[in-house]
Design an enzyme around this catalytic site. Structure first.
Site, PDB file in Angstrom:
ATOM      1  CB  CYS A 155     -39.403  -3.357 -15.471  1.00 58.47           C
ATOM      2  SG  CYS A 155     -37.934  -4.094 -16.202  1.00 58.47           S
ATOM      3  CB  CYS A 165     -35.861  -1.904 -14.881  1.00 56.84           C
ATOM      4  SG  CYS A 165     -36.724  -2.551 -16.283  1.00 56.84           S
ATOM      5  CG  ASP A 166     -37.294  -0.214 -11.588  1.00 51.98           C
ATOM      6  OD1 ASP A 166     -36.315   0.426 -12.003  1.00 51.98           O
ATOM      7  OD2 ASP A 166     -38.433  -0.081 -12.058  1.00 51.98           O
TER       8      ASP A 166
END
Ligand code: NDP
Length: 315
Positions: free
Chosen positions: A139, A142-143
């Site tokens: 992701c 997200c990261d």
């Protein structure tokens, strides 16, 4: 299998993404006393995203995890019984349907709504799993933040990979993009954007052989599948964006699915091949896969379940 406890419920909802919680809101308001098991990722895939701008009713956008807390609160306020636990086995051979939670608690349900969603696919490399969370991610949104100013690699050639590569290109110095064939599957417009981005370097006909690093990602060994040439690219992050698979394995013995494991529903309804078992959200939708479509199908499943239970005189 330990079978220590059992409980009878009218409506069991499995899964806690937009589909499951919406089904719970409707089922609770229809007095079906729904019990919802959240699974291993309460809130589902939206809990690993950041800003959601396309869910109606949030004019300023909303963070994915926050939105799912709102969904849960609304379902709980309506009276849904929301529990932490994972459905590990089912027996849909007869009424009431049997569903085991965490391999021990048995729930017997008059109607079941499957809303177990889908999960990211992985390449299956030992090093990919070992370094998952230590530089390997599925992701980017997200990261990606953790790799600001660094070099990263991404594998995949669909719309998700294109979108994530572009996202990363805004944070990272270089994005090395591995594409296993000589062309991309992504839509034309996304392909063009990727190819125009100055810091996205595309490697055609290329596959990841190994993620290099002891405790964190240090490099990626890649192989050209036409020439068999290998090279090692120094990167700090490796993003896997090769699609998703539906979380439907435990239902396989009973429920009709397509070859990829997506549950088949009767068009225009949430009905599966088993009367009394309904499916909603990404586990039965490989086309739209949106929070709002999942929520809509969760509503359909609750309405279908209510009609089914009331025709049987149960609610
Ligand atoms: P897709 O299934 O469309 O694409 C998966 C990609 O991963 C393919 O390019 C595939 O390669 C590649 N791949 C699969 N396995 C491997 C492997 N083992 N090694 C290397 N590469 C691999 O998944 P997406 O998640 O990208 O998209 C799913 C759906 O969602 C699509 O319909 C897409 O259009 C849609 N979507 C739409 C968006 C938008 O409109 N904004 C954004 C994101 C998704 P190959 O091509 O060779 O099979």
């Amino acid at each position: 299998m330990a079978n220590t406890e059992s409980e009878r419920v009218h409506c069991l909802i499995i899964g806690s993404g937009p589909a499951g919680y919406t089904a719970a809101v409707y089922a609770a308001r229809a007095n079906m006393k729904p019990v919802l098991y959240q699974g291993i990722q309460p809130g589902g895939q939206l809990t690993i995203t950041t800003e959601v701008e396309n869910y109606p009713g949030y004019p300023d956008g909303v963070q994915g995890p926050e939105m799912m807390v709102d969904f849960e609160k609304q379902a709980a306020r309506m009276g849904a019984d929301i529990r932490y636990g994972l459905a590990t086995k089912v027996d849909f051979s007869q009424q009431p349907f049997k569903v085991w939670i965490d391999e021990e608690k048995l729930i017997e349900a008059d109607a079941v709504i499957i809303a177990t969603g889908a999960s990211a696919k992985w390449l299956g490399l030992e090093s990919e799993q070992r370094l998952n969370g230590y530089g390997v991610s599925a992701c980017a949104v997200c990261d990606g933040f953790f790799f600001r100013g660094k070099e990263v690699a991404i594998v995949g050639a669909g719309d998700t990979a294109a979108e994530e590569a572009l996202y990363l290109s805004k944070l990272c110095t270089t994005v090395h993009m591995l594409i296993r064939r000589g062309e991309m599957r992504a839509s034309k417009v996304m392909q063009e954007r990727v190819q125009k981005a100055a810091n996205i370097k595309i490697y055609w006909n290329s596959e990841a052989d190994e993620v290099v690093g002891e405790n964190k990602v240090e490099a990626l060994r890649i192989r050209n599948n036409k020439t068999n040439d290998t090279q090692t690219i120094p990167v700090s992050g490796f993003f896997v964006a090769i699609g998703h698979e539906p979380n439907s394995a435990i239902f396989k013995e009973w429920i009709d699915m397509d070859e990829a494991g997506y549950i088949k529903t009767i068009p225009g309804s949430s009905k599966t091949n088993i009367e009394g078992v309904f499916a909603a959200g990404d586990v039965q939708d490989k086309i739209y896969r949106q929070a709002v479509t999942a929520a809509g199908s969760g509503c359909m499943a609750a309405l279908d379940a209510e009609r089914y239970l009331s025709a049987k005189g149960i609610v």
